[in-house]
Design an enzyme around this catalytic site. Sequence first.
Site, PDB file in Angstrom:
ATOM      1  CG  ASP A 131      -2.102   0.921   1.101  1.00  0.00           C
ATOM      2  OD1 ASP A 131      -2.328   1.448  -0.012  1.00  0.00           O
ATOM      3  OD2 ASP A 131      -2.801   1.137   2.107  1.00  0.00           O
ATOM      4  CG  ASN A 153      -7.981  -1.911  -5.150  1.00  0.00           C
ATOM      5  OD1 ASN A 153      -7.056  -2.703  -4.925  1.00  0.00           O
ATOM      6  ND2 ASN A 153      -8.231  -0.891  -4.326  1.00  0.00           N
TER       7      ASN A 153
END
Length: 247
Positions: free
Chosen positions: A21, A69
Site C-alpha cells: 500500500d 479496487n
Amino acid sequence: MTSKDTIDKTKLPQHLAIIMDGNGRWAKQKGLFRSIGHENGSKAVREIVEGCAEIGIPFLTLYAFSTENWNRPKLEVELLMKLLVSSLKKEIKTLTKNDIKLNAIGNLDALPKKAHKELLDVIAKTKNNKRMTLTLALSYGSREEITKTIKEISLKVKNNLISPHDIDETVINNHLYTQNLPDVDLLIRTSGEQRISNFLLWQLAYAELYFTDTLWPDYTKDHLFEAILNYQNRERRFGKTSEQIKE
Ligand code: IPE
Ligand code: IPE
Ligand code: MG
C-alpha cells in the site's frame, strides 16, 4: 553484519503475505501522477520477490488488486491492468531465473481478457518451478472467496456428495482459492495503514501482523529483512501458555 546475515534460516515464515500500500501517496508527495506511483510500486515487487527467494521463503502472496479496487476511477483501473500485463511480460525472465512458480488467487474471470490470458500464460510457463511460489491476489476479496466456498460446499451437500456432518476446517480450506497454500505466518502492510482490507480473513487467523510507515515504492530488501527479524523475535503461542511453548 547486515540484517540479512542475522536472519535465522530455520525460523523463516513459511508463508509471507504483503498488502502493498501507498503507491498513490508516494506519487502525491513528489507531485507526480498516481500512475507513476504504481509503476514504481511494480519495481518494489521485483526487489521483494528476489529478497524472499534469496533468504528461502517458500510462499509469498502479494495483494495486488482487491475486489473493492474496481471502484477506483476507470482510468486508474485501466492503467493498473495494463501495468499488470506489461509486468507479467517483463518478469517472466526473473521468475524463470529464480525458479519461482507463479500462482494467482481471486475472481480472475473479472480481469480484462488480455490480462487474464497473460496471467494464465505465465502460470503455465512457470508451473514446474520449485524454489518459491509467488501468489498474486488479483480481483481478490476475502468475503467473495468465503461466499464462493459456501456456495460450492452447499451445492455438494445438495447433490449428496458430502454430508453436513463432514464439513470441517479442512473441507473449507480445500474450497478456498488458497487451497494449495499453508496458513499465513506473517502479514506485512506498508504505508502506515493498520487494517486488513478484505485480505485473507480466514488464512490470517494466527498470522503475526507487521505494520510499517514506509510507502510501498520505497520498500526495499533491507526493510523486508528487518520485518523478518522482528517476526523471529516474537513468541507464537497459538492459545497455549508461554511455558508450554518453551517445553
Ligand atoms: C496500493 O497503493 C496499490 C493498489 C491498491 C492497487 P494505493 O494506490 O492504494 O496507494 P494509496 O493508498 O492511495 O497511497
Ligand atoms: C488494499 O489497498 C488493496 C491492495 C493493496 C491491492 P487499498 O489502498 O485499496 O486499501 P484501503 O481501501 O485503503 O483499505
Ligand atoms: Mg491504498
